[in-house]
Write a protein that holds these residues in place. Structure first.
Motif, mmCIF file in Angstrom:
data_model
loop_
_atom_site.group_PDB
_atom_site.id
_atom_site.type_symbol
_atom_site.label_atom_id
_atom_site.label_comp_id
_atom_site.label_asym_id
_atom_site.label_seq_id
_atom_site.Cartn_x
_atom_site.Cartn_y
_atom_site.Cartn_z
ATOM 1 N N ARG A 257 0.826 -1.215 0.000
ATOM 2 C CA ARG A 257 0.000 0.000 0.000
ATOM 3 C C ARG A 257 0.854 1.257 0.000
ATOM 4 N N LEU A 258 2.161 1.082 0.103
ATOM 5 C CA LEU A 258 3.134 2.157 -0.007
ATOM 6 C C LEU A 258 4.359 1.563 -0.668
ATOM 7 N N HIS A 259 4.996 2.333 -1.538
ATOM 8 C CA HIS A 259 6.174 1.838 -2.264
ATOM 9 C C HIS A 259 7.386 2.695 -1.943
ATOM 10 N N ALA A 260 8.538 2.064 -1.934
ATOM 11 C CA ALA A 260 9.770 2.761 -1.583
ATOM 12 C C ALA A 260 9.990 3.993 -2.445
ATOM 13 N N ARG A 261 9.596 3.928 -3.701
ATOM 14 C CA ARG A 261 9.822 5.064 -4.608
ATOM 15 C C ARG A 261 8.975 6.285 -4.234
ATOM 16 N N GLU A 262 7.977 6.089 -3.369
ATOM 17 C CA GLU A 262 7.159 7.217 -2.926
ATOM 18 C C GLU A 262 7.820 7.994 -1.789
ATOM 19 N N LEU A 263 8.866 7.449 -1.189
ATOM 20 C CA LEU A 263 9.537 8.102 -0.076
ATOM 21 C C LEU A 263 10.538 9.127 -0.606
ATOM 22 N N VAL A 264 10.558 10.297 0.007
ATOM 23 C CA VAL A 264 11.419 11.406 -0.412
ATOM 24 C C VAL A 264 12.404 11.706 0.712
ATOM 25 N N GLU A 265 13.681 11.822 0.388
ATOM 26 C CA GLU A 265 14.671 12.141 1.416
ATOM 27 C C GLU A 265 14.694 13.636 1.715
ATOM 28 N N LEU A 266 14.859 13.957 2.984
ATOM 29 C CA LEU A 266 14.848 15.346 3.429
ATOM 30 C C LEU A 266 15.909 16.172 2.698
ATOM 31 N N GLY A 267 17.085 15.626 2.507
ATOM 32 C CA GLY A 267 18.141 16.358 1.815
ATOM 33 C C GLY A 267 17.762 16.719 0.396
ATOM 34 N N ASP A 268 16.991 15.859 -0.268
ATOM 35 C CA ASP A 268 16.566 16.149 -1.638
ATOM 36 C C ASP A 268 15.589 17.318 -1.678
ATOM 37 N N VAL A 269 14.768 17.457 -0.630
ATOM 38 C CA VAL A 269 13.875 18.619 -0.539
ATOM 39 C C VAL A 269 14.698 19.878 -0.305
#
Length: 319
Positions: A257-269
């Protein structure tokens, strides 16, 4: 010679603004391939667990690790810092307060980049050592006017609120229920050891930012699936660490129901490589697991300050 810095030395030098700056710089370095971080490793015995986080910040010429043991008698933290270019020991640092402040600073940095600029009301679950730093960090990056706190122990909660109100100069008050914490809050933070979700998604108003700082193992869970489904983006300090130990996220990942590719790293923001808040009504989430580079960045700055001020005890070996 290498330095030994005690808890008292760290307390004398470490401020929240310093920690916020160093933690943000560490995340920026990770996203620009100028840092290395190894997720937490654990060695478990029935009575004691050893936890180790390790990494490197080549631009600061440091490499090292934080090791801590957890036992019924307590938790003990030490950071070992080495010069990356020579491998020589730079410092050994007692790191209870250092770890608390850098954990809080990570949520502070996330709040700076994800919460609405006009956020003035925070709701916090937890009234322990970590929650205290957490509120201080958020107050550094947003013009808080009110903080509502809920915790299991009413006696601890009353003294906690009184202490924080006096120290920070803002209204910190006890909330009678989890619902009261969440409703009307621009920022909601969980800093607990809860094993089951703390609140319902329906209580979250559009535009809320959520910091989840306590769920760093499989047995801990502060947010339910209903909350996570309302959040976008879902920001983590490290995708690799989140996939190993984010107790809030792992059940959804396991179910697909959640995929790793949906996670965003704080440094990238921070670096502008991934979007943060997209609209004023978005509900954003930061899942904090903790990283060695956060500890090392703060530790390196403390060692620099200690040498300039003549603080600490020289060890009979090192740099």
């Amino acid at each position: 010679m290498a330095l030994f810095l005690s808890e008292q030395d760290v307390t004398a030098m470490l401020t929240m603004p310093l920690a916020l700056a160093e933690v943000e710089a560490a995340h920026r370095a990770l996203s620009t391939r100028q840092a290395h971080d190894v997720p937490r490793q654990r060695t478990r015995l029935p009575q004691t667990t050893l936890h180790i986080l390790q990494g490197a910040l080549p631009q600061l010429d440091v490499i090292g690790y934080k090791a801590y043991t957890s036992n019924r008698s307590g938790v003990r933290f030490l950071v070992h810092l080495y010069r990356a270019s020579t491998g020589c020991l730079l410092a050994v640092i007692e790191a209870d307060r250092l770890g608390m402040i850098r954990t809080a600073a990570a949520s502070g940095v996330a709040t700076r980049w994800l919460a609405r600029p006009d956020a003035t009301v925070a709701g916090v679950f937890g009234a322990g050592w970590q929650a205290e730093g957490h509120i201080e960090a958020i107050a550094e990056v947003r013009p808080l006017q009110r903080v509502k706190v809920h915790a299991r122990r009413a006696d601890r909660l009353a003294s906690f609120c009184a202490r924080l109100s006096q120290r920070l100069g803002i209204e910190v008050s006890a909330a009678a229920s989890p619902e009261e914490v969440v409703r009307g809050s621009d920022i909601v933070s969980t800093v607990t050891t809860a094993a089951t979700p703390l609140f319902d998604a329906g209580w979250l108003a559009p535009g809320t930012h959520v910091n989840a700082a306590g769920s760093n193992s499989l047995i801990r869970r502060e947010l339910g699936e209903d909350v996570i489904k309302r959040c976008a983006p879902i920001v983590v300090d490290s995708v690799e660490s989140a996939l190993r130990e984010a107790g809030d996220l792992l059940p959804l990942l396991e179910k697909g129901r959640l995929h790793a590719r949906e996670l965003v790293e704080l440094g990238d923001v921070i670096c502008g490589m991934q979007p943060g808040r997209s609209t004023a009504d978005a509900i954003t989430l930061f899942e904090s697991q903790g990283m060695a580079i956060q500890d090392l960045a703060v530790a390196a700055r403390l060692v620099e300050m200690a040498r300039a001020r003549g603080i600490g005890v020289e060890l009979p070996y090192g740099a």
